[in-house]
Scaffold this motif. Structure first.
Motif, PDB file in Angstrom:
ATOM      1  N   ASP A 399       0.850  -1.187   0.000  1.00 25.08           N
ATOM      2  CA  ASP A 399       0.000   0.000   0.000  1.00 25.08           C
ATOM      3  C   ASP A 399       0.891   1.243   0.000  1.00 25.08           C
ATOM      4  N   GLN A 400       1.428   1.565  -1.155  1.00 17.62           N
ATOM      5  CA  GLN A 400       2.462   2.594  -1.202  1.00 17.62           C
ATOM      6  C   GLN A 400       1.948   4.000  -0.942  1.00 17.62           C
ATOM      7  N   GLU A 401       0.653   4.192  -1.084  1.00 22.40           N
ATOM      8  CA  GLU A 401       0.126   5.543  -0.864  1.00 22.40           C
ATOM      9  C   GLU A 401      -0.738   5.640   0.385  1.00 22.40           C
ATOM     10  N   GLY A 402      -0.754   4.592   1.162  1.00 21.58           N
ATOM     11  CA  GLY A 402      -1.543   4.628   2.394  1.00 21.58           C
ATOM     12  C   GLY A 402      -3.037   4.661   2.152  1.00 21.58           C
ATOM     13  N   LYS A 403      -3.466   4.025   1.077  1.00 21.57           N
ATOM     14  CA  LYS A 403      -4.903   4.042   0.777  1.00 21.57           C
ATOM     15  C   LYS A 403      -5.655   2.973   1.556  1.00 21.57           C
ATOM     16  N   LYS A 404      -4.922   1.956   1.991  1.00 22.35           N
ATOM     17  CA  LYS A 404      -5.615   0.833   2.654  1.00 22.35           C
ATOM     18  C   LYS A 404      -5.397   0.809   4.165  1.00 22.35           C
ATOM     19  N   VAL A 405      -4.249   1.307   4.577  1.00 19.19           N
ATOM     20  CA  VAL A 405      -3.931   1.252   6.007  1.00 19.19           C
ATOM     21  C   VAL A 405      -3.681   2.669   6.497  1.00 19.19           C
ATOM     22  N   MET A 406      -4.289   3.002   7.617  1.00 19.08           N
ATOM     23  CA  MET A 406      -4.054   4.351   8.152  1.00 19.08           C
ATOM     24  C   MET A 406      -3.910   4.308   9.666  1.00 19.08           C
ATOM     25  N   SER A 407      -3.314   5.351  10.191  1.00 21.88           N
ATOM     26  CA  SER A 407      -3.199   5.432  11.647  1.00 21.88           C
ATOM     27  C   SER A 407      -4.088   6.554  12.170  1.00 21.88           C
ATOM     28  N   LEU A 408      -4.585   6.298  13.369  1.00 24.16           N
ATOM     29  CA  LEU A 408      -5.464   7.250  14.046  1.00 24.16           C
ATOM     30  C   LEU A 408      -4.891   7.403  15.447  1.00 24.16           C
ATOM     31  N   LEU A 409      -4.434   8.608  15.759  1.00 25.56           N
ATOM     32  CA  LEU A 409      -3.780   8.819  17.055  1.00 25.56           C
ATOM     33  C   LEU A 409      -4.621   9.724  17.941  1.00 25.56           C
ATOM     34  N   LEU A 410      -4.810   9.273  19.156  1.00 26.91           N
ATOM     35  CA  LEU A 410      -5.566  10.070  20.127  1.00 26.91           C
ATOM     36  C   LEU A 410      -4.600  10.663  21.147  1.00 26.91           C
ATOM     37  N   HIS A 411      -4.931  11.841  21.611  1.00 25.73           N
ATOM     38  CA  HIS A 411      -4.041  12.523  22.550  1.00 25.73           C
ATOM     39  C   HIS A 411      -4.853  13.232  23.630  1.00 25.73           C
ATOM     40  N   GLY A 412      -4.203  13.477  24.764  1.00 26.47           N
ATOM     41  CA  GLY A 412      -4.748  14.405  25.753  1.00 26.47           C
ATOM     42  C   GLY A 412      -4.190  15.786  25.464  1.00 26.47           C
ATOM     43  N   ASP A 413      -4.886  16.817  25.895  1.00 22.96           N
ATOM     44  CA  ASP A 413      -4.429  18.165  25.548  1.00 22.96           C
ATOM     45  C   ASP A 413      -3.080  18.492  26.181  1.00 22.96           C
ATOM     46  N   THR A 439      -1.883  11.030   9.044  1.00 18.81           N
ATOM     47  CA  THR A 439      -2.445  10.491  10.284  1.00 18.81           C
ATOM     48  C   THR A 439      -3.562  11.424  10.727  1.00 18.81           C
ATOM     49  N   ILE A 440      -4.630  10.832  11.234  1.00 17.07           N
ATOM     50  CA  ILE A 440      -5.681  11.668  11.822  1.00 17.07           C
ATOM     51  C   ILE A 440      -5.445  11.699  13.324  1.00 17.07           C
ATOM     52  N   HIS A 441      -5.221  12.885  13.833  1.00 16.36           N
ATOM     53  CA  HIS A 441      -4.997  13.065  15.268  1.00 16.36           C
ATOM     54  C   HIS A 441      -6.282  13.593  15.896  1.00 16.36           C
ATOM     55  N   VAL A 442      -6.682  13.013  16.992  1.00 12.90           N
ATOM     56  CA  VAL A 442      -7.820  13.557  17.735  1.00 12.90           C
ATOM     57  C   VAL A 442      -7.337  13.887  19.142  1.00 12.90           C
ATOM     58  N   VAL A 443      -7.461  15.147  19.509  1.00 16.67           N
ATOM     59  CA  VAL A 443      -7.070  15.553  20.858  1.00 16.67           C
ATOM     60  C   VAL A 443      -8.322  15.635  21.713  1.00 16.67           C
ATOM     61  N   VAL A 444      -8.381  14.821  22.753  1.00 13.71           N
ATOM     62  CA  VAL A 444      -9.494  14.950  23.698  1.00 13.71           C
ATOM     63  C   VAL A 444      -9.089  16.074  24.652  1.00 13.71           C
ATOM     64  N   ASN A 445      -9.471  17.263  24.243  1.00  6.03           N
ATOM     65  CA  ASN A 445      -9.009  18.470  24.939  1.00  6.03           C
ATOM     66  C   ASN A 445      -9.999  18.812  26.044  1.00  6.03           C
ATOM     67  N   ASN A 446      -9.786  18.192  27.204  1.00  2.00           N
ATOM     68  CA  ASN A 446     -10.695  18.465  28.318  1.00  2.00           C
ATOM     69  C   ASN A 446     -10.232  19.671  29.141  1.00  2.00           C
ATOM     70  N   GLN A 447      -9.311  20.398  28.608  1.00  2.92           N
ATOM     71  CA  GLN A 447      -8.858  21.675  29.153  1.00  2.92           C
ATOM     72  C   GLN A 447      -8.208  21.536  30.523  1.00  2.92           C
ATOM     73  N   ILE A 448      -7.643  20.378  30.748  1.00  6.00           N
ATOM     74  CA  ILE A 448      -6.941  20.167  32.011  1.00  6.00           C
ATOM     75  C   ILE A 448      -5.997  18.986  31.845  1.00  6.00           C
ATOM     76  N   GLY A 449      -4.897  19.013  32.555  1.00  7.94           N
ATOM     77  CA  GLY A 449      -3.986  17.871  32.591  1.00  7.94           C
ATOM     78  C   GLY A 449      -3.776  17.502  34.048  1.00  7.94           C
ATOM     79  N   PHE A 450      -4.427  16.442  34.471  1.00 13.19           N
ATOM     80  CA  PHE A 450      -4.398  15.993  35.872  1.00 13.19           C
ATOM     81  C   PHE A 450      -4.970  17.099  36.784  1.00 13.19           C
ATOM     82  N   THR A 451      -4.094  17.947  37.362  1.00 16.65           N
ATOM     83  CA  THR A 451      -4.636  19.071  38.154  1.00 16.65           C
ATOM     84  C   THR A 451      -4.157  20.408  37.596  1.00 16.65           C
ATOM     85  N   THR A 452      -3.545  20.389  36.423  1.00 21.97           N
ATOM     86  CA  THR A 452      -2.902  21.605  35.917  1.00 21.97           C
ATOM     87  C   THR A 452      -3.721  22.266  34.817  1.00 21.97           C
ATOM     88  N   ASP A 453      -3.931  23.575  34.992  1.00 19.05           N
ATOM     89  CA  ASP A 453      -4.662  24.344  33.982  1.00 19.05           C
ATOM     90  C   ASP A 453      -3.776  24.577  32.760  1.00 19.05           C
TER      91      ASP A 453
END
Ligand SMILES: Cc1ncc(C[n+]2csc(CCOP(=O)(O)OP(=O)(O)O)c2C)c(N)n1
Ligand SMILES: [Mg+2]
Length: 1159
Positions: A399-413, A439-453
């Motif tokens: 799949d030289q152009e990435g038409k069949k396999v893709m990555s989806l990355l999730l992140h915290g803000d 790659t499709i990145h999705v950030v679950v941006n809950n506007q906080i990291g543990f206890t830090t603004d």
């Protein structure tokens, strides 16, 4: 055009076609640049991608020129003036054709001023409208309504027509001041070619223009894309957000969104109800992640994707497994039951485990494979691993152009902007040998990291700004607007399918609970959480909306929720019937068929036919076979000639042996991939796998790709200057297919410490945690050669400290000793001294019936050392990897007369060899090389020690005492020499066997037995009233015995008091440098002096060697005197020259880095 491919997309000129075979071109395609000079110029001077004329910066430039010309025709060159006057601007040669609904401003002006001169007010007003449109496009996101909690709400402004709008001064700047009042608002304006807000309309009143722009750019979606250099891509995005009605959903689509949201919400609610005090890192507040991911997968599947590889952190992971991957719910629920495992491994917490599912996508009716890669706690560390796995899957599928396999990355803000590996991974996204084609990145941006603004966790305005470096569009979206979320998800999937570039969805949400379910958020975010308490769930808001607009009834809403709850209840009942969990259910990369039918204790032969070696050697030492015009650098011609001579003489140096290992595997159909900084040539200019035509850019020849017509593909690629991401990438690559040799080489071994997280979290412990195997090879140039504190050490000791074999346990001796050890170990660490052994250990990676990571300390100066060569017979049939290389000279022939045996590993062997020769001690001193350090060759070490029964035994290393192999080999030698398993009983009493330790999680059930053993023991002795000392190895006593543990102890027998009631017949002496913080000495002179020092300790005065190793004595003593003076006052352990160190007896001295001690 996708940048990574640009270089290959021009067609060969007829001349080039005639002159060069297709394989001269790097990717084997028939394309090279027509004009290498142009390419060279681009490469040399431009950081911008080599794009089509009209895209990228040139398009912006033309646009600017045009605007300037509109303001003042004399402000541009006459040629541009003529061009614009000719009205050609809307169709310059390479531009996209103008869309039906677009009208160039030039034509608008012509139309408006038909028949007469254009009045300057008309032009100015049009320019102002155009500027306003552009302002919204560029900065509208700053005023968008993104925060569900409304904490970040921007001030609104009242426009000239009295209407309140979100776009404020920050968005519009001075442009709105052109319009003085209400009367302007109803004036029609022609729309420029850079907007789609008109739909079929070409003219709109200003009021409508503003309303539409507000709706597109300042509503629940904030689109950040105007930094993208491609006009085509900008227009593509404009079209998908600006076109009127583009975000309208049918009732059916809305009901689907509602159903998905119901499941996502119901899943968390169910777990909260059943396991209220269990940590699960729930998704509450960000539940729209699930419909978003499902939309991405649906659209991508529709567009041809068959496999999605996902990486994600803790937050919402179980929900993703349940509702996106559709992992059977009973399997998920058993993770909460605290069951014992039915299979191997220490396991991991439930929100780290991976999975692999093949199923039908009900929406598209197509089959799809979904994998979630297991991840450690270390946030974002799995990003490059996912990319490597994706790349590998694309490779194996062709799949030289990435038409069949893709990555989806999730992140915290917080993690997305805070962790450097995100940046490193982003920078792989467009590199030819590392791209996953978007790659499709999705950030679950809950506007906080543990206890830090956020204001304390990042300096950038958005948590997503890191993505701007690769020109990825960023779609910020209010997670409380499900339709907006689904729309951006759809656009993101289409973007990836169209441009094969990264894209980011910033899902602006909130976190309804604390960091985890047992955490109290009001301690630190009281106001935010007061708001959250009063905030309705997204499901409630959306259901109410759909009920209000008549799409669904309240009964329908309830029925969907009840149905899912019932499914969960039934699954829980099934889960309760389970008695064990199975880690294999959580494997992210199953190797179907690989283990089946294999004898788990049989290693295939690693030696190969001599004719194969000769064939590979000949190819490897030859220029391209049928391209006389291929101009090779003269220096390289000499390298090739030297290789050819070696082949003729049937000997191999390091590079040749490596090539033969690769080549012979390629011949057997094993794909080989070597990656790392400058690996194509080799840091030490020894490898030269890619020959460059000296006159034609990008015309290259890679002999190992052209050994046999039916060979497996060989890939060697210089990487970006990253260790963390690239090592992670290669680890991911190695997970995909066991039948591939994947190697990563550090530029110098010590650079691997910037990738320590991958080493600790994945390589050393991946199998124990996730039952995932990997045969990844890490090549780490290592050796103390006076290059300074850096560039010397591959940090052998660190890898050894991660190895899981028990120092006190001598496994049962049998014919299968070696393979059983390999089977049980977590990773292999070796320091080969000969090219032949290096050849075998590489091949053994594939010959083993299972996969283990291999860490090899590789040489630097040995690459050219005349003695570091192996005859072909050491690689030919019936030869094999030698874990230990015994002395094969006069000492071995007359072993009883040998006085000393020097055990060592790696390049120091050659120093010892030379010194022994110099002192003519070949009969007195035997040198034994431990080539495989871990798992430790107890059996062979014992055999060698027994052979020389009258000799003292030494471990000699050039590394400092707190580094190198010493601390690892020391207790193992003790075990090997005494073959006394009872020594091991100490750890069985007080600790766990070390093969549990690399990954035994605090949560795992394995942690209990050793603890209970401790207490059981105490209880037992107390009950008996027996206060006999516990039988364990007390280091404090040994320290007392030796005085200062760091001081050379001299040769002393260990007192019987410390023999623990058993007879210790022999012991090991240490010879080497003292402990030191830095891995090496500061400069060559000091280094040479130190080497000489410990060689002298063994062999006595070495006059000839001294002459060779040291600069003129005068200089040295001057430097040394100065040095000794300047440091003695602070008591440093630096060396002084010791001319009196001339016998086998150790001089009494303090603070000398070279030690001989006895243990
Ligand atoms: C590399 C690393 N450092 C620190 C931690 C500890 N830690 C766990 S979760 C977390 C906060 C993560 O915040 P964010 O990325 O916004 O994700 P969220 O939990 O908000 O979904 C931290 C600091 C970690 N897991 N990994
Ligand atoms: Mg967060």
């Amino acid at each position: 055009m996708h940048r990574a491919h640009t270089a290959f997309n021009l067609v060969l000129s007829p001349v080039a076609q005639k002159n060069f075979a297709t394989w001269l071109v790097k990717d084997g395609s028939t394309k090279v640049w027509k004009n290498s000079t142009i390419l060279a110029a681009i490469r040399a001077y431009s950081s911008a991608p080599a794009e089509q004329f009209a895209s990228g910066t040139s398009a912006t430039y033309v646009e600017e020129m045009y605007n300037s010309w509109l303001r003042d025709p004399t402000s541009v060159h006459t040629s541009w003036d003529a061009y614009f006057r000719s009205n050609s601007y809307n169709a310059p040669p390479d531009f996209q054709p103008v869309q039906r609904n677009l009208v160039p401003l030039s034509s608008s002006i012509n139309a408006l001023s038909s028949g007469g001169a254009i009045d300057s007010k008309t032009i100015e007003d049009h320019l102002a409208v155009q500027a306003i449109i552009r302002s919204y496009q560029s900065r509208g996101h700053l005023a968008a309504d993104l925060d569900p909690l409304g904490i970040l709400r921007q001030d609104t402004t009242v426009s000239k027509d009295g209407q309140t709008r979100r776009a404020n001064e920050a968005v519009l700047r001075q442009h709105s001041s052109f319009f003085v009042g209400e009367q302007d608002m109803d004036r029609p304006f022609k729309l420029p070619s850079t907007t789609f807000i008109g739909g079929d309309e070409t003219t709109l009143p200003l009021r409508e223009i503003l309303n539409r722009l507000e709706n597109v750019y300042c509503n629940k979606v904030g689109v950040e894309y105007m930094f993208i250099n491609s006009l085509e891509q900008c227009n593509w995005i404009r079209k998908r957000f600006e076109t009127p009605g583009v975000m309208n959903f049918s009732p059916e689509q809305k009901r689907l969104i509602l159903a998905r949201l119901t499941r996502a919400t119901g899943f968390e609610a169910f777990l909260a109800k059943k396991y209220s005090s269990e940590k699960r890192f729930g998704l509450e507040g960000g539940e729209m992640l699930i419909p978003a991911m499902k939309e991405v997968i649906d659209v991508s599947t529709e567009l041809g994707v068959e496999s999605v590889i996902m990486g994600m952190p803790h937050r919402g992971r179980l929900n993703v497994l349940a509702n996106v991957c559709r992992k059977p719910l009973p399997q998920i629920f058993t993770q909460f039951a605290g069951l014992e495992a039915a299979d191997d491994g220490s396991g991991d917490v439930k929100y780290h485990l991976g999975t692999y599912i093949e199923r039908l996508n009900r929406i598209t009716n197509k089959n799809i494979r979904l994998a979630v890669v297991a991840n450690p706690s270390h946030l974002e560390a799995s990003c490059p691993v996912v990319q490597g796995k994706t790349r590998a899957e694309q490779f194996y599928r062709g799949d030289q152009e990435g038409k069949k396999v893709m990555s989806l990355l999730l992140h915290g803000d917080a993690a997305f902007c805070g962790q450097g590996v995100v940046y490193e991974t982003m920078h792989l996204s467009d590199l030819p040998d590392y791209t996953t084609h978007g790659t499709i990145h999705v950030v679950v941006n809950n506007q906080i990291g543990f206890t830090t603004d956020p204001r304390f966790s990042r300096s950038s305005p958005y948590c997503t700004d890191v993505a701007r470096v690769v020109n990825a569009p960023i779609f910020h979206v209010n997670a409380d607007d499900p339709e907006a979320v689904v729309h951006v998800s759809r656009v993101a999937a289409e973007w990836r399918a169209t441009f094969h570039k990264d894209v980011v969805i910033d899902l602006v949400s909130y976190r309804r609970n604390g960091h985890n379910e047992v955490d109290e958020p009001m301690f630190t975010q009281p106001l935010m959480y007061q708001k959250i308490r009063n905030h309705k769930t997204c499901l409630e808001l959306y259901a109410n909306k759909l009920i209000a607009e008549g799409t669904v009834t309240p009964e329908e809403v309830k029925a969907v929720a009840d149905k899912y709850d019932k499914i969960c209840e039934e699954s829980l009942e099934l889960a309760k019937q389970e008695t064990h969990i199975k880690y294999k259910d959580w494997l992210d990369s199953p190797w179907s068929g690989f283990f089946e039918g294999k004898d788990p204790l049989k290693v295939s032969p690693t030696g190969v036919k001599e004719e194969t070696l000769v064939h590979i050697g000949n190819r490897f030492s030859s220029p391209p076979p049928n391209a006389a015009e291929f101009v090779i650098h003269k220096g390289l011609l000499r390298v090739l000639a030297a290789r050819k001579t070696m082949v003729d003489e049937r000997i191999a140096d390091w590079a040749l042996a490596e090539a033969m290992a690769f080549g012979s595997l390629l011949k057997e159909g094993i794909h080989v991939r070597l990656s790392g900084q400058d690996v194509e040539r080799g840091t030490f200019s020894h490898r030269h796998h890619v020959l460059h035509h000296q006159l034609v850019d990008k015309a290259v020849y890679n002999p190992l790709q052209h050994l046999y017509p039916d060979q497996a593909p060989y890939s060697v690629s210089n990487s970006s200057l990253s260790e963390f991401a690239v090592l992670g990438f290669e680890h991911g690559y190695s997970m995909t297919n066991p039948n591939a040799l994947v190697l990563w080489e550090a530029q110098f071994g010590d650079f691997c410490n910037t990738a320590q997280c991958i080493i600790d979290q994945f390589i050393a412990s991946g199998q124990a945690k996730w039952v995932r195997q990997s045969g990844l090879v890490c090549l780490l140039p290592h050796g103390m050669e006076g290059m300074g504190p850096e560039h010397s050490s591959g940090r052998l000791e660190r890898f050894l400290s991660l190895c899981a074999d028990d120092p006190d346990y001598f496994p049962p001796e049998s014919d299968e000793f070696a393979i059983r050890q390999l089977h049980d170990i977590n990773m292999i660490v070796a320091n080969c001294s000969t090219p032949g052994n290096y050849f075998h250990i590489l091949r053994r990676q594939i010959a083993m019936p299972f996969r283990k990571p291999l860490i090899v300390m590789t040489p630097k100066s040995l690459l050219r050392h005349p003695l570091a060569r192996s005859p072909f017979k050491e690689m030919a049939e019936n030869s094999e990897f030698r874990r230990v290389i015994p002395d094969e000279g006069p000492a071995a022939e007359n072993a009883d007369n040998v006085r000393k045996v020097l055990f060592c590993t790696g390049r120091v062997f050659y120093d010892l060899l030379k010194a022994r020769q110099d002192k003519k001690m070949d009969k007195d001193i035997a040198i034994v090389r431990v080539e495989q350090i871990s798992p430790f060759p107890f059996d062979l070490v014992k055999e060698q020690s027994n052979l020389y029964k009258n000799a003292d035994l030494f471990w000699v290393q050039e590394e400092h005492k707190n580094q190198g192999a010493w601390t690892y080999v020391q207790p193992r030698f003790l075990t090997a020499l005494n073959h006394d398993k009872d020594v091991g009983s100490s750890t069985q009493v007080t600790g766990q066997r070390s093969n549990d330790s690399a990954s035994d999680s605090e949560h795992g059930s394995k942690s209990k037995p050793w603890l209970s053993r401790v207490f059981a023991h105490e209880k037992a002795t107390a009950a008996e009233g027996d206060h006999k000392p516990v039988d364990y190895f007390d280091m404090r006593e040994v320290r007392d015995m030796q005085g200062n543990f760091n001081k050379p102890a001299g040769i002393r027998d260990i007192s019987p008091k410390y023999n623990f009631g058993r007879k210790i017949s022999r012991c090991m002496h240490y010879v080497g440098r003292c402990g030191l913080a830095a891995p090496s000495v500061g400069n060559k002179t000091a280094h040479n002096k130190e080497i000489l020092q410990f060689l002298t300790n063994i062999f006595g005065q070495l006059s000839e060697l001294e002459k060779e190793l040291l600069p003129p004595l005068e200089t040295v003593s001057k430097k040394i005197t100065g040095f000794a003076e300047s440091t003695s006052s602070i008591g440093t352990k630096r060396n002084t020259m010791l001319p009196e160190a001339s016998s086998h007896h150790l001089p009494e001295r303090k603070g000398i880095p070279n030690e001989v001690s006895k243990n």
